[in-house]
Design a protein around this motif. Structure first.
Motif, PDB file in Angstrom:
ATOM      1  N   VAL A  97       0.837  -1.197   0.000  1.00  0.00           N
ATOM      2  CA  VAL A  97       0.000   0.000   0.000  1.00  0.00           C
ATOM      3  C   VAL A  97       0.875   1.251   0.000  1.00  0.00           C
ATOM      4  N   GLU A  98       0.435   2.262  -0.711  1.00  0.00           N
ATOM      5  CA  GLU A  98       1.104   3.571  -0.770  1.00  0.00           C
ATOM      6  C   GLU A  98       0.051   4.657  -0.589  1.00  0.00           C
ATOM      7  N   GLY A  99       0.413   5.726   0.078  1.00  0.00           N
ATOM      8  CA  GLY A  99      -0.445   6.895   0.179  1.00  0.00           C
ATOM      9  C   GLY A  99      -1.327   6.980   1.407  1.00  0.00           C
ATOM     10  N   LEU A 100      -1.207   6.046   2.322  1.00  0.00           N
ATOM     11  CA  LEU A 100      -2.070   6.071   3.506  1.00  0.00           C
ATOM     12  C   LEU A 100      -1.888   7.296   4.402  1.00  0.00           C
ATOM     13  N   PRO A 101      -0.697   7.834   4.564  1.00  0.00           N
ATOM     14  CA  PRO A 101      -0.582   8.979   5.473  1.00  0.00           C
ATOM     15  C   PRO A 101      -1.452  10.181   5.089  1.00  0.00           C
ATOM     16  N   HIS A 102      -1.594  10.461   3.788  1.00  0.00           N
ATOM     17  CA  HIS A 102      -2.353  11.643   3.365  1.00  0.00           C
ATOM     18  C   HIS A 102      -3.764  11.314   2.908  1.00  0.00           C
ATOM     19  N   CYS A 103      -3.955  10.136   2.353  1.00  0.00           N
ATOM     20  CA  CYS A 103      -5.269   9.650   1.914  1.00  0.00           C
ATOM     21  C   CYS A 103      -5.919  10.517   0.838  1.00  0.00           C
ATOM     22  N   TRP A 105      -4.745   9.937  -2.423  1.00  0.00           N
ATOM     23  CA  TRP A 105      -4.696   8.871  -3.413  1.00  0.00           C
ATOM     24  C   TRP A 105      -3.987   7.700  -2.746  1.00  0.00           C
ATOM     25  N   VAL A 106      -4.710   6.614  -2.555  1.00  0.00           N
ATOM     26  CA  VAL A 106      -4.142   5.421  -1.953  1.00  0.00           C
ATOM     27  C   VAL A 106      -4.096   4.332  -3.013  1.00  0.00           C
ATOM     28  N   LEU A 107      -2.941   3.716  -3.162  1.00  0.00           N
ATOM     29  CA  LEU A 107      -2.750   2.622  -4.110  1.00  0.00           C
ATOM     30  C   LEU A 107      -2.566   1.340  -3.305  1.00  0.00           C
ATOM     31  N   ILE A 108      -3.353   0.319  -3.644  1.00  0.00           N
ATOM     32  CA  ILE A 108      -3.228  -0.994  -3.017  1.00  0.00           C
ATOM     33  C   ILE A 108      -2.875  -1.985  -4.102  1.00  0.00           C
ATOM     34  N   ASP A 109      -1.715  -2.624  -3.968  1.00  0.00           N
ATOM     35  CA  ASP A 109      -1.266  -3.641  -4.913  1.00  0.00           C
ATOM     36  C   ASP A 109      -1.516  -5.002  -4.274  1.00  0.00           C
ATOM     37  N   ALA A 110      -2.583  -5.653  -4.728  1.00  0.00           N
ATOM     38  CA  ALA A 110      -2.943  -6.967  -4.202  1.00  0.00           C
ATOM     39  C   ALA A 110      -2.466  -8.071  -5.135  1.00  0.00           C
ATOM     40  N   GLY A 111      -1.453  -7.788  -5.927  1.00  0.00           N
ATOM     41  CA  GLY A 111      -0.912  -8.777  -6.858  1.00  0.00           C
ATOM     42  C   GLY A 111      -1.579  -8.687  -8.205  1.00  0.00           C
ATOM     43  N   ASP A 112      -2.565  -9.525  -8.433  1.00  0.00           N
ATOM     44  CA  ASP A 112      -3.259  -9.543  -9.721  1.00  0.00           C
ATOM     45  C   ASP A 112      -4.288  -8.429  -9.857  1.00  0.00           C
ATOM     46  N   VAL A 113      -4.620  -7.776  -8.757  1.00  0.00           N
ATOM     47  CA  VAL A 113      -5.584  -6.673  -8.762  1.00  0.00           C
ATOM     48  C   VAL A 113      -4.935  -5.462  -8.100  1.00  0.00           C
ATOM     49  N   VAL A 114      -4.997  -4.325  -8.793  1.00  0.00           N
ATOM     50  CA  VAL A 114      -4.478  -3.070  -8.264  1.00  0.00           C
ATOM     51  C   VAL A 114      -5.672  -2.145  -8.022  1.00  0.00           C
ATOM     52  N   VAL A 115      -5.695  -1.519  -6.850  1.00  0.00           N
ATOM     53  CA  VAL A 115      -6.811  -0.651  -6.462  1.00  0.00           C
ATOM     54  C   VAL A 115      -6.282   0.766  -6.267  1.00  0.00           C
ATOM     55  N   HIS A 116      -6.978   1.728  -6.865  1.00  0.00           N
ATOM     56  CA  HIS A 116      -6.676   3.142  -6.685  1.00  0.00           C
ATOM     57  C   HIS A 116      -7.875   3.772  -5.990  1.00  0.00           C
ATOM     58  N   LEU A 117      -7.650   4.395  -4.846  1.00  0.00           N
ATOM     59  CA  LEU A 117      -8.693   5.084  -4.103  1.00  0.00           C
ATOM     60  C   LEU A 117      -8.346   6.565  -4.048  1.00  0.00           C
ATOM     61  N   PHE A 118      -9.291   7.408  -4.432  1.00  0.00           N
ATOM     62  CA  PHE A 118      -9.037   8.848  -4.535  1.00  0.00           C
ATOM     63  C   PHE A 118     -10.078   9.665  -3.787  1.00  0.00           C
ATOM     64  N   ARG A 119      -9.694  10.883  -3.412  1.00  0.00           N
ATOM     65  CA  ARG A 119     -10.686  11.908  -3.132  1.00  0.00           C
ATOM     66  C   ARG A 119     -11.144  12.405  -4.500  1.00  0.00           C
ATOM     67  N   PRO A 120     -12.404  12.831  -4.655  1.00  0.00           N
ATOM     68  CA  PRO A 120     -12.928  13.192  -5.986  1.00  0.00           C
ATOM     69  C   PRO A 120     -12.098  14.225  -6.750  1.00  0.00           C
ATOM     70  N   GLU A 121     -11.598  15.261  -6.056  1.00  0.00           N
ATOM     71  CA  GLU A 121     -10.823  16.302  -6.746  1.00  0.00           C
ATOM     72  C   GLU A 121      -9.515  15.752  -7.304  1.00  0.00           C
ATOM     73  N   VAL A 122      -8.885  14.876  -6.542  1.00  0.00           N
ATOM     74  CA  VAL A 122      -7.615  14.279  -6.959  1.00  0.00           C
ATOM     75  C   VAL A 122      -7.856  13.322  -8.124  1.00  0.00           C
ATOM     76  N   ARG A 123      -8.931  12.573  -8.050  1.00  0.00           N
ATOM     77  CA  ARG A 123      -9.267  11.636  -9.130  1.00  0.00           C
ATOM     78  C   ARG A 123      -9.514  12.373 -10.437  1.00  0.00           C
ATOM     79  N   SER A 124     -10.256  13.459 -10.389  1.00  0.00           N
ATOM     80  CA  SER A 124     -10.524  14.192 -11.631  1.00  0.00           C
ATOM     81  C   SER A 124      -9.251  14.833 -12.184  1.00  0.00           C
ATOM     82  N   PHE A 125      -8.328  15.234 -11.310  1.00  0.00           N
ATOM     83  CA  PHE A 125      -7.069  15.815 -11.761  1.00  0.00           C
ATOM     84  C   PHE A 125      -6.220  14.787 -12.514  1.00  0.00           C
TER      85      PHE A 125
END
Length: 143
Positions: A97-103, A105-125
């Protein structure tokens, strides 16, 4: 001792089998179970604008990419924490996992599945879905 210190996220600890090779399940079924677990967790936690992108035959990095938004820093952090716990509890091992301190944009690498979690403003950027040319019809509505 491992000769390659930078081992892949698909591998577990040195000498251990990959977390995606569960006894009795084919790798394809295991990836589908992993995707379903993550998508269900995001839906249960009220993630917004969930997008699932199939990367099979498009990328050697992962088979699947999941992108979702949280309403705030706290919501993004909670989404990430709940996914990480669910992965561990369901035998998918410990994800990177990367990005947890600020939250933002958090990236979770679960191997075969990668998850990107964003606040809406960051996602649109960053507009990460555009990289994979994902249109609105491919989006999975969050209920």
């Amino acid at each position: 001792m491992r000769s390659d210190p930078a081992h892949s996220a698909h591998e577990g600890p040195a000498g251990a089998e990959s977390s995606t090779e569960s006894p009795g399940l084919s790798p394809v079924l295991d990836v589908k179970a992993l995707e379903r677990l993550i998508l269900d967790r995001l839906d249960d936690d009220k993630a917004q604008d969930i997008v699932h992108i199939d990367l099979t035959d498009k990328s050697s990095v992962a088979d699947s990419l999941i992108v979702a938004s949280g309403r705030s820093h706290r919501h993004v952090g909670a989404l990430a924490d709940h996914i990480l716990r669910a992965l561990k509890e369901n035998g998918f091992g410990k994800a990177r996992v990367e990005g947890l301190p600020h939250c933002d944009w958090v990236l979770i690498d679960a191997g075969d599945v990668v998850v990107h979690l964003f606040r809406p403003e960051v996602r649109s950027f960053y507009n990460i879905e555009k990289i994979w040319a994902v249109d609105a019809p491919h989006r999975t509505a969050a209920n």
